[in-house]
Design an enzyme around this catalytic site. Structure first.
Site, PDB file in Angstrom:
ATOM      1  N   PRO A  59       0.815  -1.226   0.000  1.00 51.00           N
ATOM      2  CA  PRO A  59       0.000   0.000   0.000  1.00 51.00           C
ATOM      3  C   PRO A  59       0.846   1.272   0.000  1.00 51.00           C
ATOM      4  O   PRO A  59       0.473   2.264  -0.618  1.00 51.00           O
ATOM      5  CB  PRO A  59      -0.836  -0.106   1.271  1.00 51.00           C
ATOM      6  CG  PRO A  59      -0.920  -1.571   1.530  1.00 51.00           C
ATOM      7  CD  PRO A  59       0.398  -2.131   1.081  1.00 51.00           C
ATOM      8  N   TYR A  60       1.996   1.252   0.652  1.00 50.10           N
ATOM      9  CA  TYR A  60       2.853   2.441   0.705  1.00 50.10           C
ATOM     10  C   TYR A  60       3.298   2.849  -0.698  1.00 50.10           C
ATOM     11  O   TYR A  60       3.256   4.023  -1.062  1.00 50.10           O
ATOM     12  CB  TYR A  60       4.060   2.172   1.604  1.00 50.10           C
ATOM     13  CG  TYR A  60       4.905   3.392   1.860  1.00 50.10           C
ATOM     14  CD1 TYR A  60       4.489   4.362   2.759  1.00 50.10           C
ATOM     15  CD2 TYR A  60       6.116   3.585   1.190  1.00 50.10           C
ATOM     16  CE1 TYR A  60       5.257   5.498   2.995  1.00 50.10           C
ATOM     17  CE2 TYR A  60       6.884   4.709   1.426  1.00 50.10           C
ATOM     18  CZ  TYR A  60       6.458   5.660   2.329  1.00 50.10           C
ATOM     19  OH  TYR A  60       7.218   6.778   2.559  1.00 50.10           O
TER      20      TYR A  60
END
Length: 150
Positions: A59-60
């Site tokens: 997700p980052y």
């Protein structure tokens, strides 16, 4: 999902609302969005291997890639209002919370052989805020001690 909402959706809306308020009040200015080298390059998973509480963080990368796209879109739209929008993409900063094993592995990937120190990015941020970068919008300033050159 919470991470994406907070770091991508919410920061996108905040940037847009800020730019809209600047536009409405006829104020020129600069918006700097926080990116990361991981918005442009995949994580080196070997750095995280075997380190407790550290792992791949897909997700980052999605969030930071999205910030880069948002910057370009905002620059394209708000440029005619003299509102500049750029992304600042740093690499990792050494803190006491990080394990020595992680710091050593990370530093080995970097051209300077170390992680960034607190304060290493101040000049770049000042540059982005100043008239020295007055013709710069929609750009991504990567300051990473040579991480992405290796």
């Amino acid at each position: 999902d919470k991470n994406i909402k907070l770091q991508l959706s919410d920061s996108s809306w905040l940037a847009k609302l800020t730019a809209d308020a600047m536009k409405k009040s006829k104020r020129s200015g600069v918006i700097i969005l926080m990116g990361s080298i991981y918005g442009h390059f995949a994580q080196d998973l070997n750095i995280y291997k075997g380190i407790k509480d550290m792992r791949e963080n897909m997700p980052y990368t999605i969030i930071k890639s999205g910030i880069s796209g948002l910057t370009k879109q905002m620059a394209s739209y708000y440029g005619k209002y003299n509102i500049r929008c750029n992304t600042f993409s740093p690499s990792g900063v050494a803190t006491k919370k990080l394990s020595q094993k992680f710091i050593k592995r990370y530093a080995a990937r970097n051209a300077f052989g170390r992680m960034a120190k607190v304060g290493d990015y101040e000049g770049a941020i000042i540059f982005l805020c100043s008239d020295a970068s007055s013709y710069m919008t929609g750009a991504n300033l990567i300051v990473d001690g040579g991480w992405t050159s290796r």
